[in-house]
Structures are given as structure tokens and as C-alpha cells.
Scaffold this motif. Structure first.
Motif, PDB file in Angstrom:
ATOM      1  N   LEU A  11       0.733  -1.171   0.009  1.00 40.53           N
ATOM      2  CA  LEU A  11       0.141   0.028  -0.082  1.00 40.53           C
ATOM      3  C   LEU A  11       0.824   1.245   0.038  1.00 40.53           C
ATOM      4  N   PHE A  12       1.910   1.079   0.823  1.00 36.49           N
ATOM      5  CA  PHE A  12       2.765   2.514   0.953  1.00 36.49           C
ATOM      6  C   PHE A  12       3.504   2.671  -0.619  1.00 36.49           C
ATOM      7  N   GLU A  13       3.942   1.572  -1.054  1.00 38.53           N
ATOM      8  CA  GLU A  13       4.699   1.606  -2.491  1.00 38.53           C
ATOM      9  C   GLU A  13       3.682   2.489  -3.593  1.00 38.53           C
ATOM     10  N   GLU A  14       2.345   1.604  -3.532  1.00 35.51           N
ATOM     11  CA  GLU A  14       1.584   2.256  -4.617  1.00 35.51           C
ATOM     12  C   GLU A  14       0.881   3.342  -4.047  1.00 35.51           C
ATOM     13  N   GLN A  15       0.627   3.891  -3.023  1.00 35.12           N
ATOM     14  CA  GLN A  15      -0.065   5.259  -2.692  1.00 35.12           C
ATOM     15  C   GLN A  15       0.948   6.345  -2.459  1.00 35.12           C
ATOM     16  N   ILE A  16       1.870   6.038  -1.958  1.00 34.39           N
ATOM     17  CA  ILE A  16       3.019   7.237  -1.487  1.00 34.39           C
ATOM     18  C   ILE A  16       4.020   7.294  -2.662  1.00 34.39           C
ATOM     19  N   ILE A  17       4.817   6.055  -2.750  1.00 28.26           N
ATOM     20  CA  ILE A  17       5.833   6.479  -3.561  1.00 28.26           C
ATOM     21  C   ILE A  17       5.362   6.488  -5.052  1.00 28.26           C
ATOM     22  N   GLY A  18       4.381   5.726  -5.423  1.00 25.53           N
ATOM     23  CA  GLY A  18       3.743   5.813  -6.807  1.00 25.53           C
ATOM     24  C   GLY A  18       3.167   7.111  -7.230  1.00 25.53           C
ATOM     25  N   SER A  19       2.501   7.790  -6.377  1.00 21.95           N
ATOM     26  CA  SER A  19       2.105   8.989  -6.675  1.00 21.95           C
ATOM     27  C   SER A  19       2.974  10.224  -6.658  1.00 21.95           C
ATOM     28  N   HIS A  20       3.852   9.936  -5.854  1.00 20.00           N
ATOM     29  CA  HIS A  20       5.181  10.840  -5.799  1.00 20.00           C
ATOM     30  C   HIS A  20       5.883  10.825  -6.884  1.00 20.00           C
ATOM     31  N   GLU A  21       6.183   9.625  -7.653  1.00 18.22           N
ATOM     32  CA  GLU A  21       6.984   9.449  -8.928  1.00 18.22           C
ATOM     33  C   GLU A  21       6.166  10.155  -9.907  1.00 18.22           C
ATOM     34  N   LYS A  22       4.864   9.793  -9.929  1.00 16.36           N
ATOM     35  CA  LYS A  22       3.891  10.273 -10.951  1.00 16.36           C
ATOM     36  C   LYS A  22       3.792  11.866 -10.860  1.00 16.36           C
ATOM     37  N   MET A  24       6.237  13.772  -9.591  1.00 23.97           N
ATOM     38  CA  MET A  24       7.456  14.250 -10.281  1.00 23.97           C
ATOM     39  C   MET A  24       7.712  14.290 -11.737  1.00 23.97           C
ATOM     40  N   ASP A  25       7.271  12.969 -12.391  1.00 22.20           N
ATOM     41  CA  ASP A  25       7.233  13.214 -13.908  1.00 22.20           C
ATOM     42  C   ASP A  25       6.302  14.390 -14.483  1.00 22.20           C
ATOM     43  N   SER A  31       8.090  21.633 -16.531  1.00 23.80           N
ATOM     44  CA  SER A  31       9.528  22.185 -16.375  1.00 23.80           C
ATOM     45  C   SER A  31      10.190  22.141 -17.826  1.00 23.80           C
ATOM     46  N   GLN A  32       9.959  21.158 -18.612  1.00 20.14           N
ATOM     47  CA  GLN A  32      10.519  20.996 -20.041  1.00 20.14           C
ATOM     48  C   GLN A  32       9.608  21.916 -20.861  1.00 20.14           C
TER      49      GLN A  32
END
Length: 59
Positions: A11-22, A24-25, A31-32
Motif C-alpha cells: 500500500l505504501f509503495e502504491e499510494q505514496i511512492i507511486g503517486s510521488h513519482e507520478k 515528479m514526472d 519544466s520542459q
């Protein structure tokens, strides 16, 4: 109990890390895009300056 922690980690990986990476993308894409627009504006500014320097009084 180990199963609970595995689910919690998933859950942590999907909800927190995954959404953070999304996010940041998305930030990187924005930015580009802003950098591209900035280059275009600088090019337009240079063109305007060139026109003005060639004919400063519009004659």
C-alpha cells in the motif's frame, strides 16, 4: 502478522511512492514545456530587438 506488513508495504509503495513519482514526472514535463516556451520568448525578443535596431523609428 507478516501478511499485514506485506500489505502495508505494498500500500505504501502504491499510494505514496507511486503517486510521488507520478507527480515528479508531471513536474518534469511542465519544466520542459516552460523551458521550451522561455526559449521561444527569447527568440521572439531577439527578433523584435533586431527589427528595432535595424529601424529604431519605424521608418
Amino acid at each position: 502478522m507478516a501478511d499485514f506488513f506485506e500489505q502495508l508495504e505494498k500500500l505504501f509503495e502504491e499510494q505514496i511512492i507511486g503517486s510521488h513519482e507520478k507527480k515528479m514526472d508531471e513536474v518534469e514535463k511542465l519544466s520542459q514545456r516552460f523551458e521550451k516556451q522561455e526559449r521561444q520568448l527569447q527568440q521572439q525578443e531577439k527578433q523584435i530587438d533586431d527589427i528595432y535596431n535595424d529601424d529604431p523609428f519605424g521608418q
